[in-house]
Scaffold this motif. Structure first.
Motif, PDB file in Angstrom:
ATOM      1  N   UNK A   1      43.139  30.414  54.468  1.00  0.00           N
ATOM      2  CA  UNK A   1      42.928  30.015  53.147  1.00  0.00           C
ATOM      3  C   UNK A   1      42.066  30.814  52.504  1.00  0.00           C
ATOM      4  N   UNK A   2      40.890  31.437  53.031  1.00  0.00           N
ATOM      5  CA  UNK A   2      39.883  32.435  52.275  1.00  0.00           C
ATOM      6  C   UNK A   2      40.843  33.527  51.827  1.00  0.00           C
ATOM      7  N   UNK A   3      41.741  34.137  52.452  1.00  0.00           N
ATOM      8  CA  UNK A   3      42.539  35.101  52.079  1.00  0.00           C
ATOM      9  C   UNK A   3      43.524  34.693  51.055  1.00  0.00           C
TER      10      UNK A   3
ATOM     11  N   UNK B   1      44.512  35.150  45.354  1.00  0.00           N
ATOM     12  CA  UNK B   1      44.909  34.483  43.965  1.00  0.00           C
ATOM     13  C   UNK B   1      44.027  34.816  43.070  1.00  0.00           C
ATOM     14  N   UNK B   2      42.527  34.897  43.448  1.00  0.00           N
ATOM     15  CA  UNK B   2      41.478  35.498  42.369  1.00  0.00           C
ATOM     16  C   UNK B   2      41.754  36.766  41.888  1.00  0.00           C
ATOM     17  N   UNK B   3      42.138  37.557  42.777  1.00  0.00           N
ATOM     18  CA  UNK B   3      42.729  39.142  42.424  1.00  0.00           C
ATOM     19  C   UNK B   3      43.754  39.185  41.421  1.00  0.00           C
ATOM     20  N   UNK B   4      44.651  38.463  41.738  1.00  0.00           N
ATOM     21  CA  UNK B   4      45.774  38.131  41.024  1.00  0.00           C
ATOM     22  C   UNK B   4      45.620  37.813  39.489  1.00  0.00           C
ATOM     23  N   UNK B   5      44.340  36.854  39.377  1.00  0.00           N
ATOM     24  CA  UNK B   5      44.032  36.414  38.024  1.00  0.00           C
ATOM     25  C   UNK B   5      43.352  37.215  37.309  1.00  0.00           C
ATOM     26  N   UNK B   6      42.458  38.104  38.319  1.00  0.00           N
ATOM     27  CA  UNK B   6      41.644  39.329  37.751  1.00  0.00           C
ATOM     28  C   UNK B   6      42.568  40.524  37.246  1.00  0.00           C
ATOM     29  N   UNK B   7      43.516  40.675  37.706  1.00  0.00           N
ATOM     30  CA  UNK B   7      44.683  41.475  37.190  1.00  0.00           C
ATOM     31  C   UNK B   7      45.065  41.178  35.963  1.00  0.00           C
ATOM     32  N   UNK B   8      45.313  39.890  35.637  1.00  0.00           N
ATOM     33  CA  UNK B   8      45.806  39.339  34.552  1.00  0.00           C
ATOM     34  C   UNK B   8      44.828  39.581  33.376  1.00  0.00           C
TER      35      UNK B   8
ATOM     36  N   UNK C   1      39.489  41.758  51.374  1.00  0.00           N
ATOM     37  CA  UNK C   1      40.704  41.188  52.020  1.00  0.00           C
ATOM     38  C   UNK C   1      41.107  42.298  53.277  1.00  0.00           C
ATOM     39  N   UNK C   2      40.741  43.606  53.052  1.00  0.00           N
ATOM     40  CA  UNK C   2      41.013  44.529  54.158  1.00  0.00           C
ATOM     41  C   UNK C   2      40.059  44.059  55.336  1.00  0.00           C
ATOM     42  N   UNK C   3      38.613  43.807  54.879  1.00  0.00           N
ATOM     43  CA  UNK C   3      37.815  43.459  56.139  1.00  0.00           C
ATOM     44  C   UNK C   3      38.227  42.073  56.671  1.00  0.00           C
ATOM     45  N   UNK C   4      38.758  41.382  56.066  1.00  0.00           N
ATOM     46  CA  UNK C   4      39.206  39.976  56.642  1.00  0.00           C
ATOM     47  C   UNK C   4      40.233  40.207  57.410  1.00  0.00           C
ATOM     48  N   UNK C   5      41.317  41.213  57.030  1.00  0.00           N
ATOM     49  CA  UNK C   5      42.582  41.298  57.814  1.00  0.00           C
ATOM     50  C   UNK C   5      42.262  42.152  59.268  1.00  0.00           C
ATOM     51  N   UNK C   6      41.045  42.685  59.250  1.00  0.00           N
ATOM     52  CA  UNK C   6      40.844  43.843  60.445  1.00  0.00           C
ATOM     53  C   UNK C   6      39.657  42.963  61.410  1.00  0.00           C
TER      54      UNK C   6
END
Length: 184
Positions: free
Chosen positions: A115-117, A122-129, A176-181
């Motif tokens: 859920x955090x990921x 989603x936040x990153x996607x909105x920032x890109x917009x 996101x990288x830190x969460x994935x590792x």
């Protein structure tokens, strides 16, 4: 000299542009200031009334055939001086950011990592917009306002928005990288 709230100073500043009616001021806010300064529609007319009462602006009625009359507001010399004096004043405090994603991340151990990921993606996607919106606004200013004395300052504030948004995107990628590792 009397001190006013920031909304009053913002509207004094807007009145230095071609925006002269309450509706035009709202449009200007929605298309530019809203990216870094929030003013609700309900604040505009009471502030315009105050500005007129304080003799910082005068109101003139303009008529267009077939349309209702509209009030237009023009800064007085007192209004211009009030704005200039405010601009000279030091910043009273650094902005305090209220950021829901940071609040949710702060308490993130109480929800599933997936859920955090998803929230961060989603936040990153909105920032890109948002970043693309800033790029579009920048092009519009460059293409249409390059002879306007205000445009250089508008581009400075836009650059701030682009840089902070890019930093937030970079932060999302890092997090996101830190969460994935990180192992469970």
């Amino acid at each position: 000299m009397r001190n006013y709230n920031d909304t009053t100073y913002a509207i004094l500043g807007i009145l230095t542009t071609e925006c002269k009616s309450g509706y035009a001021i709202k449009q200007f806010i929605d298309q530019s200031l809203n990216h870094f300064w929030k003013i609700s529609y309900g604040q505009i007319y009471p502030t315009l009334k105050l500005i007129v009462q304080e003799e910082l602006a005068e109101v003139r009625t303009s008529s267009t055939p077939g349309k209702p009359d509209k009030n237009e507001y023009y800064l007085t010399s007192k209004g211009i001086e009030t704005l200039k004096n405010w601009l000279k004043q030091p910043i009273e405090q650094l902005p305090i950011e209220r950021n829901e994603i940071l609040l949710k991340l702060f308490f993130g151990r109480y929800q599933a990592r997936e859920n955090t990921v998803l929230l961060l993606q989603k936040y990153k996607q909105e920032l890109a917009g948002r970043y693309q919106t800033y790029v579009s606004i920048e092009q519009a200013i460059i293409n249409h306002k390059d002879n306007d004395e205000d445009s250089i300052y508008w581009l400075f504030t836009l650059d701030y928005g682009k840089r902070t948004t890019k930093a937030e995107i970079d932060w999302c990628e890092f997090t996101l990288e830190k969460l994935s590792t990180k192992g469970d």
